[in-house]
Scaffold this active site. Sequence first.
Site, mmCIF file in Angstrom:
data_model
loop_
_atom_site.group_PDB
_atom_site.id
_atom_site.type_symbol
_atom_site.label_atom_id
_atom_site.label_comp_id
_atom_site.label_asym_id
_atom_site.label_seq_id
_atom_site.Cartn_x
_atom_site.Cartn_y
_atom_site.Cartn_z
ATOM 1 N N ALA A 250 0.809 -1.228 0.000
ATOM 2 C CA ALA A 250 0.000 0.000 0.000
ATOM 3 C C ALA A 250 0.840 1.275 0.000
ATOM 4 O O ALA A 250 0.314 2.360 0.255
ATOM 5 C CB ALA A 250 -0.928 0.014 1.207
ATOM 6 N N ALA A 251 2.120 1.167 -0.325
ATOM 7 C CA ALA A 251 3.000 2.341 -0.277
ATOM 8 C C ALA A 251 2.525 3.446 -1.208
ATOM 9 O O ALA A 251 2.398 4.606 -0.812
ATOM 10 C CB ALA A 251 4.430 1.932 -0.620
ATOM 11 N N GLY A 252 2.268 3.097 -2.466
ATOM 12 C CA GLY A 252 1.849 4.103 -3.436
ATOM 13 C C GLY A 252 0.487 4.690 -3.129
ATOM 14 O O GLY A 252 0.271 5.898 -3.292
ATOM 15 N N ASP A 253 -0.437 3.849 -2.673
ATOM 16 C CA ASP A 253 -1.776 4.331 -2.360
ATOM 17 C C ASP A 253 -1.760 5.259 -1.146
ATOM 18 O O ASP A 253 -2.469 6.272 -1.111
ATOM 19 C CB ASP A 253 -2.712 3.153 -2.091
ATOM 20 C CG ASP A 253 -2.883 2.270 -3.315
ATOM 21 O OD1 ASP A 253 -2.766 2.788 -4.433
ATOM 22 O OD2 ASP A 253 -3.132 1.063 -3.144
#
Length: 307
Positions: A250-253
Amino acid sequence: MSNKIAVLGSINVDTTYHMDRFPEPGETLQANDKSSAPGGKGANQSVACARSGAKTYHIGMVGADQEGQFMRESMQEDGIDTRFVGIDKMHGTGTAMITLDANGQNDIMVYGGANQSMTTDVLKGTDELFKDIDFIITQFETPQKVSAEAFKRAKANGVTTILNPAPAKEIDPELLKYTDVIAPNETESALLTGIEITDEDSMIKTAEYFKNKGVDNLLITLGSKGVFYSTPNDHGLVPAFKVKPVDTTAAGDTFIGALASQLKTDLSNIADALVYAQRASSLTVQKMGAAPSIPTYDEVKAALAEK
């Protein structure tokens, strides 16, 4: 006063298999553990917006199944307004199978289900919403035709539009026409433009590419190297925070949602907002799971104070 944000996007239930390493083609490996949690790029970004203090509305679809009920209730627990989440009686709720190795890297397989069957009917009743929000965000786990129509309506009401073109695929020119900010990662950027990201010059060329397509503001996330930004007034590189990742799902989100929660609609504070978003993302990757790993505003501010 907190930002008001609509996120148009996917809603999935994520099932993660914890492995020592990824299997080779044709190889069977034993998983060390298995877990299920709320996910989907759209839902994750809504959670990130909400936990960073934004008034958040989600526009999307789930199936008429237990997974759909679970996802609606899960988002509501984070204070997300789900009145624009419809129920598809013909297709199941989206699901994702994530393989996570011992180094925190992942492979993801997605079943779109209700996400991919979405039509512009999902936008019925959103006229008043678009008059009230500051930002709208979308990604590519739902049909671009729906996103283009949503961005068109939002722009007619002065809303700032943010496109996260993930997973990367050819972009509908109609969608770009109404996009204020495009935010790919370095791999997605290269796939979309044909320009490999190797140095600042390649990033500036990428910004020019998107300006020629009508998008004046570009963000390229560069993993451990930080994030490059380009606006009509400025460009630069905001460094990443150095951490040991255990799960990058979930880093990008988290980055997208946290950024939108802090950003001014004229982007005048973009450098500061990027620092906040980078710190939020750095906290996410230190925990397991997608939505469960996304930090709150207070957690991010405390981490920023530590530096």
